[in-house]
Design an enzyme around this catalytic site. Sequence first.
Site, mmCIF file in Angstrom:
data_model
loop_
_atom_site.group_PDB
_atom_site.id
_atom_site.type_symbol
_atom_site.label_atom_id
_atom_site.label_comp_id
_atom_site.label_asym_id
_atom_site.label_seq_id
_atom_site.Cartn_x
_atom_site.Cartn_y
_atom_site.Cartn_z
ATOM 1 N N SER A 158 0.845 -1.184 0.000
ATOM 2 C CA SER A 158 0.000 0.000 0.000
ATOM 3 C C SER A 158 0.883 1.238 0.000
ATOM 4 O O SER A 158 2.024 1.203 0.480
ATOM 5 C CB SER A 158 -0.881 0.009 1.250
ATOM 6 O OG SER A 158 -1.462 1.277 1.477
ATOM 7 N N TYR A 184 -0.008 -0.363 10.633
ATOM 8 C CA TYR A 184 -0.360 -0.690 9.252
ATOM 9 C C TYR A 184 0.806 -0.382 8.315
ATOM 10 O O TYR A 184 1.160 -1.196 7.448
ATOM 11 C CB TYR A 184 -1.596 0.103 8.829
ATOM 12 C CG TYR A 184 -2.038 -0.169 7.408
ATOM 13 C CD1 TYR A 184 -2.548 -1.417 7.046
ATOM 14 C CD2 TYR A 184 -1.946 0.810 6.426
ATOM 15 C CE1 TYR A 184 -2.954 -1.679 5.745
ATOM 16 C CE2 TYR A 184 -2.358 0.563 5.123
ATOM 17 C CZ TYR A 184 -2.857 -0.683 4.791
ATOM 18 O OH TYR A 184 -3.254 -0.943 3.492
#
Length: 314
Positions: A158, A184
Amino acid sequence: MSSRITTPFGAESTAADVIDGVDLHGRHALVTGAASGLGLETARALASAGAEVTIATRRLDAAETAAKAIAESTGAATHALRLDLADPESVREVIALWSGPLQILVNNAGVMATPEERTPAGRELQFATNHLGHFQLALGLQQNLKDAGSARVVVLSSVGHTNGPVRFDDYDFTRDAYDPWLAYAQSKTANVLFAVEAAKRWKADGIAVNALNPGRIWNTGLGRHIETPPQSFDPSGTTGVSEKTVEQGAATSTLLAASPLVEGVTGKYFEDCQEAEPFTPGVRRGVADYAIDPENARRLWDLSLELMSTEALS
């Protein structure tokens, strides 16, 4: 220095665009987290080209429903497996069940910005799910990938990886206060570093490993723990980043999994169906230096092996 890899596809291309004209008959694909969202669209695209696709998700009933829908719409053979990436025993069961060559492994499943949670072994949930579970799965299937002769491993990262590196001195947030977005970011950086190191280690086995940023797709299950994207993730008009549909978001995964345009490409990070440029602060795209650093990649590999060994003994 080698030139950046480009393709005719871009940010608005869909998985269907990328797979058009590709023949995957006789090939087997395993896609994690493919009961919905990007994984489902990627699995559907691969099946539409003739691949025999196995969907592995935490809920077996959801995997079975998705596999049935894909089979009905494409005519391809599909299968369903239960896989909980945060549970090493569940990963071992999937590895043990797999038989024969595996041409395509798409490490698609993931969680994002979860409340603080730990696995029974004490691992922070996002690191355990997004990185360690997929690390264990890929290592366990390495021989199957090698037996395929020319296999591809696709790892979904990501742009969030640019928010932080792997916290080698506190990867489980046992020292510092837990931050869901830093956790994350760490897990997504780990995804890229895995591709860098696996590409080097497995090149002689004919296994290509690449990571990617699918783009901004908020209407999937990945964002279920947040009401709205955080302000720091909201692109301004200067970033050149726009929200994608699920079909567009699955395009780069499909490209790396199946397209002859990237045959032999390994150890790279892609976005919008192109090899990414270096990350520039303030622009929500590109790949951070620390995410492709060979020493960081080697260090993470060693740490992951250590943690996997510890959990196997627990």
